[in-house]
Design an enzyme around this catalytic site. Structure first.
Site, PDB file in Angstrom:
ATOM      1  N   HIS A  31      14.010  -5.470   3.402  1.00 19.63           N
ATOM      2  CA  HIS A  31      13.547  -6.270   4.544  1.00 19.63           C
ATOM      3  C   HIS A  31      12.893  -7.547   4.013  1.00 19.63           C
ATOM      4  CE1 HIS A  31       9.700  -4.625   3.346  1.00 19.63           C
ATOM      5  NE2 HIS A  31      10.129  -3.388   3.569  1.00 19.63           N
ATOM      6  N   HIS A  34      10.740  -7.403   0.900  1.00 22.49           N
ATOM      7  CA  HIS A  34      11.474  -7.386  -0.384  1.00 22.49           C
ATOM      8  C   HIS A  34      11.997  -8.794  -0.705  1.00 22.49           C
ATOM      9  CE1 HIS A  34      12.080  -3.049   0.881  1.00 22.49           C
ATOM     10  NE2 HIS A  34      11.565  -2.907  -0.326  1.00 22.49           N
ATOM     11  N   GLN A  64      10.220  11.241  -6.303  1.00 25.82           N
ATOM     12  CA  GLN A  64       8.963  10.868  -5.631  1.00 25.82           C
ATOM     13  C   GLN A  64       8.863  11.394  -4.209  1.00 25.82           C
ATOM     14  OE1 GLN A  64       9.943   6.523  -6.216  1.00 25.82           O
ATOM     15  NE2 GLN A  64       8.890   6.284  -4.263  1.00 25.82           N
ATOM     16  N   GLY A 153       5.080  -4.952  -4.578  1.00 23.43           N
ATOM     17  CA  GLY A 153       4.344  -5.345  -3.380  1.00 23.43           C
ATOM     18  C   GLY A 153       2.930  -4.777  -3.391  1.00 23.43           C
ATOM     19  N   ASP A 156       1.966  -1.316  -1.231  1.00 20.15           N
ATOM     20  CA  ASP A 156       1.755   0.014  -1.821  1.00 20.15           C
ATOM     21  C   ASP A 156       0.703  -0.134  -2.916  1.00 20.15           C
ATOM     22  OD1 ASP A 156       3.830   1.428  -0.320  1.00 20.15           O
ATOM     23  OD2 ASP A 156       5.193   0.112  -1.395  1.00 20.15           O
ATOM     24  N   GLN A 159       0.214   2.511  -5.668  1.00 23.28           N
ATOM     25  CA  GLN A 159       1.357   2.471  -6.591  1.00 23.28           C
ATOM     26  C   GLN A 159       1.199   1.317  -7.583  1.00 23.28           C
ATOM     27  OE1 GLN A 159       5.609   3.071  -5.411  1.00 23.28           O
ATOM     28  NE2 GLN A 159       5.703   0.868  -5.438  1.00 23.28           N
ATOM     29  N   SER A 191       7.897  -2.404   6.463  1.00 24.62           N
ATOM     30  CA  SER A 191       8.164  -1.201   5.675  1.00 24.62           C
ATOM     31  C   SER A 191       9.548  -0.698   6.069  1.00 24.62           C
ATOM     32  CB  SER A 191       7.116  -0.127   6.000  1.00 24.62           C
ATOM     33  OG  SER A 191       7.597   1.148   5.631  1.00 24.62           O
TER      34      SER A 191
END
Ligand code: PAF
Length: 520
Positions: A31, A34, A64, A153, A156, A159, A191
């Site tokens: 999206h 990204h 994951q 990004g 997150d 992460q 997202s």
């Protein structure tokens, strides 16, 4: 744009060109968030290495996903992903099958386990094993792709923190860049999982960014704000909107540990179920805008790089050295002995010292109404500034004024004691230095450009060494590196490279979500 599906194809593509490689790993369903990452990845490192090539990977990583999570229904559409990656500027898309990435199978695979302290809270608590799976696949991808830069990004956030730690702990030769969260017009963070939402659920989902934004507003300007109460209010608001709360937690953004208060920026993160989607989002709570302290000895090139760095990040540039120079200029103008504190002190009463941005962009310095911008750079002022700056009364008066200037934050202050005495709670402290020989070379160039006589190199070196000694040995606020400052030695580095390193250090501490870069 090339589509690569095997390790061999990836290897051939990598070897075809020596250009720097920037990498954006994704799970597809791309999206605009990204696209922003890919676009950022196309930007050069400005170190003369040439334009980078950007590789995007699309791999829905089974490692994951936990039991009962959405691995099977995770949206997969390689064609539209390829179109989006290409239009955002990617040179290639790597979309391997699981057997390509893990040829030995998953059962016997070596897995990475990030520190428990980073994954026992927030999403890690709700999704045990999730970050082991993320770390394992990203390490595997980095091993294959071998990029110079990895872009992730900030959306997150946990992460990003874990992957930064992975790169640091394993000493992987890659720079990690976090990029700010991209949002819909109403604030909902983009997202891939938003596409599971029905129109009604989509309308409900906006409660998440709204509740977090309200908490951020409430915390602003209130260093003693109660973080538990703020978190509880967000949870209550989400519940009222019909979302099922997983967690709302206020933690230190880097250690991810609970933090006592708002002395430094705090991450307020939340996850909530909205129909079939689990939404995550966060804000950074701050009681003031960020402050950067850049200290270091005379002639290390602080002013030039600090000014450029401040402009790049939309921060106000505070040249405290210019303030000490202005007082020195006044001392000389009044014929006062620069070494006599009792004679200097009366000049500080009702002192009107102002720094402003000149029409041409540089900094203007006025003292008691007189423009001394150029005059304070004279060799005579340079020779006496350390003596004047050593007086307790001078330091007290100027430190007080600097603190007032920094009350709201949003500035980069440059000097000798910024990180140790003026702003000890600055988000980033840098000790910028260079060898005496390098500083003497730079000083000669500067004097020449300003039309002043240039002494012999050996004499310049002696002057600089003596000034270092005076600055470091004065009793009040001597020049020392703050314990938590990062040392940056600039010998052999151009201005652009130093600014690039400062931006990288700043971004490791202050995310774009907390302090976005000004739009060009
Ligand atoms: O953020 C994601 O899309 C994934 O977690 C990542 C980093 C691509 C690893 O699978």
């Amino acid at each position: 744009m090339q589509l690569l599906q095997t390790r061999a194809e990836l290897l051939r593509w990598r070897q075809a060109e020596p250009a720097p490689l920037h990498f954006v790993p994704t799970m597809g369903a791309l999206h605009a968030g990204h696209a922003a990452l890919v676009h950022r990845a196309t930007q050069t490192a400005s170190t003369g290495a040439g334009l980078p090539r950007v590789l995007v990977s699309v791999f829905v990583n089974p490692l994951q996903f936990g039991p009962g999570e959405d691995f099977n229904r995770y949206p997969r559409n390689l064609e539209s992903d390829a179109a989006l990656a290409a239009s955002a500027g990617a040179a290639a898309l790597f979309a391997p099958e699981p057997a390509e990435l893990f040829p030995g199978g998953e059962a016997e695979l070596t897995r990475l386990v990030p520190p428990d302290s980073l994954q026992r809270g927030l999403c890690g608590r709700q999704r045990p094993g999730h970050f082991n799976g993320v770390a394992t696949v990203v390490a595997r991808l980095l091993g294959l792709v071998r990029p110079q830069r990895l872009l992730l990004g900030e959306k997150d956030w946990q992460q990003l923190v874990i992957l930064r730690r992975l790169v640091a702990d394993l000493g992987l030769p890659v720079q990690v860049w976090g990029c700010g969260t991209v949002r819909e017009a109403d604030g909902l963070a983009l997202s891939s999982r938003n596409r599971y939402l029905s129109p009604e659920q989509r309308a409900q989902a906006v409660a998440l960014p709204r509740a977090l934004a309200r908490a951020r507003e409430q915390a602003w300007g209130r260093p003693s704000a109660n973080l538990e109460a703020l978190s509880a209010e967000v949870a209550a608001e989400l519940g009222q909107a019909g979302l099922v709360v997983d967690y709302v937690e206020a933690v230190d953004p880097h250690s991810l540990q609970p933090c006592p208060g708002l002395g430094r920026p705090v991450l307020l993160a939340a996850a909530a179920h909205c129909g079939p989607s689990r939404l995550i989002d966060h804000v950074f709570l701050m009681s003031r805008q960020p402050i950067v302290a850049i200290d270091g000895p005379a002639g290390a090139g602080k002013s030039t790089v600090t000014r450029a760095f401040a402009e790049r990040l939309g921060l106000v540039y505070l040249d405290t050295g210019a303030m000490y120079r202005a007082v020195t200029w006044l001392v000389r103008q009044r014929g006062v002995d620069p070494g006599d504190a009792t004679a200097v002190a009366p000049l500080l009463e009702n002192l009107d010292l102002r720094l402003s941005t000149a029409a041409a962009g540089g900094q203007q310095v006025r003292i008691n109404g007189q423009d001394v911008t150029e005059a304070i750079r004279s060799p005579e002022v340079t020779a006496q500034v350390s003596a004047v700056a050593a007086h307790g009364c001078v330091r007290e008066a100027l430190t007080r004024q600097q603190r007032v200037m920094g009350e709201r934050g949003g500035l980069v202050a440059e000097g000798r004691d910024i990180g140790t005495a003026v702003f000890p709670d600055a988000e980033l402290k840098v000790f910028l230095t260079a060898t005496v020989a390098e500083r003497a070379r730079r000083r000669a160039k500067d004097l020449e450009q300003r039309g002043f006589p240039v002494p012999e190199h050996a004499e310049l070196e002696a002057q600089i060494a003596s000034r270092d000694h005076q600055d470091a040995s004065r009793t009040v606020a001597p020049l020392t590196q703050a314990a938590d400052a990062v040392e940056l030695i600039t010998d052999g580095l151009g201005i652009v490279a130093v600014v690039e390193q400062l931006v990288q250090l700043f971004r490791e501490r202050v995310p774009e979500d907390a302090w976005p870069e000004p739009q060009a």
